[in-house]
Design an enzyme around this catalytic site. Structure first.
Site, PDB file in Angstrom:
ATOM      1  CG  HIS A 100      26.377  38.545  38.724  1.00  0.00           C
ATOM      2  ND1 HIS A 100      25.704  37.440  39.213  1.00  0.00           N
ATOM      3  CD2 HIS A 100      26.310  38.464  37.374  1.00  0.00           C
ATOM      4  CE1 HIS A 100      25.264  36.727  38.186  1.00  0.00           C
ATOM      5  NE2 HIS A 100      25.627  37.317  37.060  1.00  0.00           N
ATOM      6  CD  GLU A 169      23.022  39.242  34.551  1.00  0.00           C
ATOM      7  OE1 GLU A 169      23.369  38.691  33.496  1.00  0.00           O
ATOM      8  OE2 GLU A 169      23.579  39.030  35.634  1.00  0.00           O
TER       9      GLU A 169
HETATM   10  P1  13P Z   1      23.342  32.680  31.943  1.00  0.00           P
HETATM   11  O1  13P Z   1      23.500  33.305  30.579  1.00  0.00           O
HETATM   12  O2  13P Z   1      24.160  31.426  32.098  1.00  0.00           O
HETATM   13  O3  13P Z   1      21.912  32.536  32.327  1.00  0.00           O
HETATM   14  O4  13P Z   1      23.995  33.706  32.990  1.00  0.00           O
HETATM   15  C1  13P Z   1      23.599  35.031  32.977  1.00  0.00           C
HETATM   16  C2  13P Z   1      24.474  35.797  33.880  1.00  0.00           C
HETATM   17  O5  13P Z   1      24.405  35.652  35.093  1.00  0.00           O
HETATM   18  C3  13P Z   1      25.435  36.716  33.272  1.00  0.00           C
HETATM   19  O6  13P Z   1      25.969  37.582  34.201  1.00  0.00           O
END
Ligand code: 13P
Length: 245
Positions: A100, A169
């Site tokens: 992450h 992400e």
């Molecule tokens: P948000 O949905 O709060 O933007 O976070 C995304 C995230 O980092 C999920 O791992």
């Protein structure tokens, strides 16, 4: 739009306490009779302290639980503050998030992430492997190079990739309310899948009840990794429901 298997993964980050598990009954009740149940996988990744009570609450619900990170060493050792994948598994986790951006930011590099993924696979956990570019990298138009490097190094010498989900992400999208333009997202997901057509690729970053319809139109996405909106069971259920409209 139906007939496609979709993941909804709740990343609670460092939020939630024992009391917040009470909201889970709404989600289990909803999921029990959900008409698209067989095309839907829900996974909760709470803070480590809640994995055991959460997996007990979700027993027999069809909803799985995962950890948010792990140490790269499969064996016990002098690593203050860490837990490994075997420990996660022993309290009911079936999945673990690795790579992450919030952890990459504190120093996790691709090599360490690769070791963690190998350790998780050995322990029998499935992996939610996060990749993504910064805003600066996006502006420099080097997103694909960055993602390619993260994938190649993170999955180095890993042959069997069937237990790995890739979560794209974009860092600039996390918690900002911004999501990529649909054509760009389609292109990026296709790019990731061009490495291996069997990859399941999820999208994460500001997924909400407001943008889920738009995101679901991008039909190469296999699911969503949801931060903020996943802590509110009503919003989370709404996102899932709207995904099959
Ligand atoms: P948000 O949905 O709060 O933007 O976070 C995304 C995230 O980092 C999920 O791992």
């Amino acid at each position: 739009m139906t007939n496609k298997y979709i993941y909804f993964i709740a990343n609670w980050k460092m939020f939630g306490e024992l009391g917040s598990l009470n909201t889970l009954h709404k989600v289990t009740k909803f999921f029990k009779n959900f008409k698209n149940k067989k095309f839907t996988k829900i996974i909760y990744c709470p803070p480590s302290t809640l994995i055991r009570p959460m997996s007990k609450k979700l027993k027999d619900s069809g909803i799985d639980v995962g950890g948010q990170n792990c140490h790269e060493n499969e064996n016990p050792g002098p690593f203050t503050g860490f837990i490994n994948c075997k420990m996660l598994k022993s309290v009911g986790a079936k999945y673990v998030i690795i790579g992450h951006s919030e952890n990459r930011k504190t120093g996790e590099n691709n090599k360490l992430i690769n070791l963690k993924i190998k350790s998780a696979l050995k322990s029998g956990l499935k992996i939610i492997f996060c990749i993504g570019e910064t805003l600066q990298e996006k502006r420099k138009k080097i997103t694909k190079r960055i993602l390619n490097n993260q994938i190649k190094s993170g999955l180095n010498k890993i042959k069997d990739k069937k237990n790995i989900l890739i979560a794209y992400e974009p860092i600039w999208s996390i918690g900002s309310g911004l999501i990529p333009k649909s054509n760009e997202l389609l292109d990026t997901i296709n790019f990731i899948k061009s490495n291996n057509k069997n990859y399941k690729v999820l999208y994460g970053g500001s997924v909400s009840t407001k943008n889920i319809l738009q995101l679901r139109l991008i039909d190469n996405i296999d699911g969503f990794l949801i931060g903020g909106a996943s802590q509110d069971s009503k919003k989370f259920i709404d996102i899932i429901k709207k995904s099959y409209n």
